[in-house]
Design a protein around this motif. Structure first.
Motif, short mmCIF file in Angstrom:
data_model
loop_
_atom_site.label_atom_id
_atom_site.label_comp_id
_atom_site.label_asym_id
_atom_site.label_seq_id
_atom_site.Cartn_x
_atom_site.Cartn_y
_atom_site.Cartn_z
N MET A 75 -13.87 13.16 12.44
CA MET A 75 -12.52 13.70 12.33
C MET A 75 -11.51 12.65 12.82
O MET A 75 -10.71 12.89 13.70
N GLU A 76 -11.58 11.47 12.26
CA GLU A 76 -10.67 10.41 12.68
C GLU A 76 -9.26 10.67 12.13
O GLU A 76 -9.10 11.04 10.97
N PRO A 77 -8.24 10.50 12.97
CA PRO A 77 -6.86 10.71 12.49
C PRO A 77 -6.46 9.64 11.49
O PRO A 77 -6.84 8.48 11.60
N TRP A 126 -5.18 21.61 13.41
CA TRP A 126 -5.14 20.17 13.11
C TRP A 126 -5.57 19.88 11.68
O TRP A 126 -4.92 19.12 10.98
N ASN A 127 -6.64 20.46 11.24
CA ASN A 127 -7.14 20.14 9.90
C ASN A 127 -7.11 21.34 8.95
O ASN A 127 -7.84 21.37 7.97
N LEU A 151 -11.23 14.36 19.03
CA LEU A 151 -10.72 13.08 18.55
C LEU A 151 -9.80 12.48 19.59
O LEU A 151 -9.20 13.18 20.41
N SER A 183 3.40 18.05 17.84
CA SER A 183 2.63 18.53 16.68
C SER A 183 3.48 19.50 15.88
O SER A 183 4.22 20.32 16.44
N ASP A 197 0.36 18.20 11.92
CA ASP A 197 0.23 16.76 12.05
C ASP A 197 0.67 16.37 13.46
O ASP A 197 1.14 17.20 14.25
N TYR A 230 0.46 10.76 12.46
CA TYR A 230 -0.96 10.92 12.16
C TYR A 230 -1.22 12.29 11.56
O TYR A 230 -0.53 13.27 11.87
N SER A 231 -2.24 12.35 10.72
CA SER A 231 -2.64 13.62 10.10
C SER A 231 -4.15 13.62 9.88
O SER A 231 -4.81 12.57 9.95
N SER A 232 -4.67 14.81 9.62
CA SER A 232 -6.09 14.92 9.27
C SER A 232 -6.33 14.66 7.79
O SER A 232 -7.46 14.46 7.37
N LYS A 233 -5.22 14.67 7.01
CA LYS A 233 -5.33 14.48 5.57
C LYS A 233 -4.31 13.45 5.11
O LYS A 233 -3.22 13.34 5.69
#
Length: 416
Positions: A1-3, A321-322, A351, A361, A371, A383-386
């Protein structure tokens, strides 16, 4: 789950030591960064800040507008900044609210021009800005101002004084409709007030002052409770009955509510214990703190045995987050070489962000996931998960502005 890094934004034109607020201030369907710089030359342990300059940036890095001029010797982060983003006039668009030069200013979010300005009710009534619904409007349009620790003033949208309160009001009072009557009650530190300023009850046998306040249905009884992080961590019902007390910390500096342990009853309380204080004003940065987690009944689930130095950690809830609606414990400003990190309810690292700094956030792009904005040293990282392509045009539809984004503070608290 890397940002995933969406963009890095150079915010140096906003000046040094800025705090960032976020919101869709121009209604284009994408949030913006609003950088506010504090005044200097004060001891902000006792004297509240004012704002010297406000600068708005698009997430693409474009400078949108600036009100005021950055100063070379701004203040630090020893107290809150009197600045918020909120639709205070209920026109469907966001305004930026600040205290500058002893005036309360309402700036147009789209271009930074002054919409309205008012005199302060007191020369020290600018420690922070709290948005509340004290008059029963469809949306919150009332304002609470306070000095550093003892006095607060409630005003309506036209800055008429509604009431004043004196007490041990802590850092950032919590305004929430706890009894569901259409009006916000106010947890003013250790005092619980009605919407018209009457003292309903007070916490008993607590020292120091309230550092963090949250509201949520912690014990799963269908009603909201108030969690107080002060000399210890306590939970109260709407009538002021103390439901439990956790005394296993030296100083409960931050608390945060969340469903950190899926499948467990109610909500859990994440907290930050300031184990050994340093003193930044004397150059003593080698203190120590540690996180802890409590179940819905106030029992300790775990306590962090921290092996690195650092005593200024901020703990908050990071939700969704995701896009899976899970709650994580966000810890940042840790010191000791520890970057901002998301933890699950078992204290496992989910993470760690590549950059160190303050963390916000929000659903920046309207994708139903939160995000992260990290900022430090004249730069902000998105930063985001997508993945997200910033070259695509935003929707043009105003994004919602959740309550937590209208109550920016160094002492996070909200309604879960």
């Amino acid at each position: 789950m890397e940002p995933i890094l969406i963009n890095s934004v150079d915010i140096q034109k906003a000046g040094k030591n800025c705090k960032i607020l976020i919101g869709d201030i121009n209604g284009d369907g994408r949030m913006e960064l609003v950088c506010v710089q504090p005044d200097g030359g004060i001891d902000d342990r006792y004297v509240p800040h004012q704002i010297t300059c406000v600068t708005a940036f698009a997430l693409t890095g474009e400078l949108l507008w600036q009100y005021g001029t950055p100063v070379e010797e701004p203040g630090g982060f020893g107290s809150d900044f009197p600045a918020q983003i909120h639709d205070i006039d209920a026109d469907g668009k966001l305004e930026v609210l600040i205290v500058k030069d002893k005036k309360f200013l309402i700036l147009n979010g789209a271009d930074g021009t002054i919409k309205r300005e008012f005199d302060l009710p007191d020369e020290m009534a600018h420690d922070c800005i709290i948005i509340a619904n004290l008059t029963g409007n469809p949306i919150a349009q009332d304002i609470i101002l306070k000095n550093r620790y003892f006095d607060m003033w409630a005003l309506d949208k036209d800055f008429n004084l509604l009431w004043k309160h004196h007490g041990n009001i802590g850092h950032f009072p919590l305004a929430v409709d706890l009894n569901q009557d259409g009006y916000d009650e106010v947890m003013a530190g250790y005092d619980f007030l009605s919407h018209d300023g009457k003292l309903l009850w007070s916490c008993k046998d607590l020292d120091d002052h309230a550092d963090a306040l949250w509201a949520g249905d912690v014990n799963n009884d269908g009603k909201l409770e108030i969690c107080v992080g002060g000399s210890v961590t306590t939970l109260y019902d709407v009538d002021g009955n103390e439901l439990w007390r956790y005394s296993g910390s030296i100083e409960s500096q931050h608390v945060a509510l969340g469903k950190f342990l899926p499948g467990s009853k109610g909500l859990q309380v994440a907290g930050l214990d300031r184990i050994q204080r340093g003193d930044g004003y004397k150059g003593q940065w080698s203190g120590k703190d540690g996180m802890f987690l409590l179940d819905s009944d106030g029992n300790e689930v775990w306590k962090e045995d921290r092996q690195t130095k650092g005593w200024l950690t901020i703990v908050n809830t990071f939700r969704n987050w995701n896009g899976d609606d899970k709650d994580y414990i966000l810890a940042y400003r840790r010191g000791g070489g520890v970057n901002p990190t998301l933890y699950d309810g078992d204290m496992n690292v989910v993470l760690t962000f590549p950059e160190d700094g303050y963390v916000l956030s929000a659903d920046l792009f309207g994708r139903n996931l939160n995000d992260a904005v990290i900022y430090a040293g004249g730069k902000a990282w998105i930063y985001s998960s997508k993945p997200y392509d910033l070259t695509t045009a935003p929707s043009g539809k105003q994004l919602p502005h959740p309550k937590k984004l209208s109550q920016a503070t160094l002492y996070p608290g909200c309604i879960y």
